[in-house]
Design an enzyme around this catalytic site. Structure first.
Site, PDB file in Angstrom:
ATOM      1  N   HIS A  68       6.046  -7.102   1.951  1.00  0.00           N
ATOM      2  CA  HIS A  68       4.781  -7.134   1.679  1.00  0.00           C
ATOM      3  C   HIS A  68       3.997  -5.703   2.063  1.00  0.00           C
ATOM      4  O   HIS A  68       3.062  -5.663   1.423  1.00  0.00           O
ATOM      5  CB  HIS A  68       4.029  -8.066   2.342  1.00  0.00           C
ATOM      6  N   ARG A  69       4.642  -4.983   2.383  1.00  0.00           N
ATOM      7  CA  ARG A  69       4.358  -3.448   2.542  1.00  0.00           C
ATOM      8  C   ARG A  69       4.160  -2.870   1.359  1.00  0.00           C
ATOM      9  O   ARG A  69       2.999  -2.147   0.855  1.00  0.00           O
ATOM     10  CB  ARG A  69       5.290  -2.596   3.458  1.00  0.00           C
TER      11      ARG A  69
END
Length: 427
Positions: free
Chosen positions: A400-401
């Protein structure tokens, strides 16, 4: 003239490497491109080749020692050169005597008896009569089976002993494990635990960690601890994909697998959603201009993920050829660390085992991994009517980064579209 041979940097991020085995005996000559030594890193075990003809005057370390990259590991000389006064030679090169070298014996593999100090090859040609060429994986499998690698006949290139030769030798044994009269029986000097183990160990077996197994455990633990995973699931209709594969295989000189077509679909989705073709870095998100995809391959020594590079411009048959070459290299121990580096996504397929669905752990520093299950018959609704169809379940694990949920959703939709309308994979 004598010169030092140093531990090579076989992996970009490796500060140390383990000297697995010498492929040339002390005093033996070698030619350019001959394997001098086998070196093991966290990612692979590779043979290091000679850059020119020469002779191995002195090995400074025995097999099984972890050595810093750049440290001297041997003294090489010109063909026909003799070591003479070894202590004086080493002092002239600025190296301590071999006895003073640190012997940091590797702990992640069972110790094996060390061969007596090299006897120069007394028979055969000029110093090379007793040499046996073998792949790192073949040597490891032979050790585990209690086989003498020098007693096997190689069927690989140039008579090289490869995995299939060890497998064939094991199949001829009457006992599944070790030969009842193994040569290195007197190997009680290392005194590991088995002889002194207390009663009650007959109900289990402790298998020492290999360097690769330790690396897999460390990297995947770090991934789950430090990479914020999220998961998207989809079901793809694959009737047309399977029909297309059948038509291609009827005319193609290269056999195409379902996985080859799915890898091409991943490349198509990456091209349509380039935001997914990225990895997280401390100060930036790195986005790639080419599509490099890792393929998970199971081997006897662990899972490896060689990278197929630039596949957005490759045909399905070219992808199939590269994938098979990588699989053969992986299972014969011929992959190099550089073959395992790069890429932004991995494809992991357990469909051949009948697994319907699974969620895989991201292979850092990549941004995603696509887990593919088995194709199965299901009842689906099409145009208001219930009908039977072949469907395939996939789970996309995403970091998700560098990637938001909406981006991953668009990517999965593009992948599903490519799979369900596969003609675009071949045009």
């Amino acid at each position: 003239m004598a010169e030092l041979f140093r531990m090579p940097a076989v992996a970009a991020d490796a500060a140390t490497a383990v000297l697995s085995a010498w492929q040339v005996a002390e005093g033996a000559s070698f030619t350019k491109d001959d394997a001098l030594v086998s070196v093991e890193t966290d990612k692979a075990e590779v043979d290091v080749a000679a850059e020119q003809d020469g002779v191995l005057l002195k090995a400074l370390y025995e097999a099984g020692v972890e050595i810093e990259v750049g440290d001297p590991i041997a003294v090489l000389g010109a063909v026909g050169e003799q070591p003479g006064d070894l202590d004086a030679l080493l002092a002239g090169l600025g190296v301590s005597a071999p006895g003073a070298a640190p012997q940091a014996v590797r702990r992640d593999v069972p110790e094996e008896p060390v061969a007596p100090p090299a006897a120069a090859p007394a028979s055969g040609g000029p110093g090379r009569g007793g040499r046996v060429f073998s792949s790192p994986l073949a040597r490891r499998l032979a050790r585990e089976a209690g086989l003498d690698i020098e007693a096997l006949t190689g069927t690989g290139p140039g008579g090289r002993i490869v995995r299939r030769d060890v497998d064939a030798a094991v199949a001829t044994l009457h006992t599944p494990a070790k030969d009842p009269t193994p040569a290195p029986a007197p190997s009680v000097s290392p005194a590991p635990a088995p002889p002194a183990a207390p009663a009650g160990t007959g109900d289990h077996e402790d298998i020492p960690h290999t360097r690769m197994r330790r690396a897999i455990a460390r990297r995947l633990t770090e991934s789950k601890q430090h990479t914020p995973h999220f998961y998207l699931r989809a079901t793809c209709a694959v009737d047309e994909l399977l029909a297309l594969r059948q038509r291609i295989n009827a005319v193609s000189p290269v056999r195409i697998s379902v996985n080859d077509l799915l890898i091409k679909a991943v490349a198509t989705a990456h091209t349509q959603v380039p935001e997914m073709n990225a990895v997280w870095q401390p100060e930036s998100v790195r986005r790639f201009r080419t599509v490099d995809v890792s393929v998970a391959i199971a081997t006897d020594t662990g899972l490896v993920t060689p990278v197929l590079r630039g596949i957005e411009n490759l045909s399905v048959s070219a992808i199939a050829t590269r994938t098979r070459a990588c699989a053969e290299q992986a299972r014969s121990g011929a992959l190099h660390p550089a073959d395992l580096e790069g890429g932004s996504i991995t494809v992991s397929n357990l469909g051949m085992y009948g697994v319907e669905e699974f969620a895989a752990i991201i292979n850092p520093p990549q941004a995603a991994i696509l887990a593919i299950g088995a194709a199965r018959d299901e009842a689906v609704v099409r145009d208001g009517a219930v009908t039977a169809a072949k469907v395939l379940g996939v789970v996309l694990s995403v970091d998700h980064r560098p990637v938001d949920g909406a981006v991953a959703a668009r990517w999965l939709a593009a992948f599903t579209e490519a799979v369900e309308n596969p003609v675009r994979l071949v045009v």
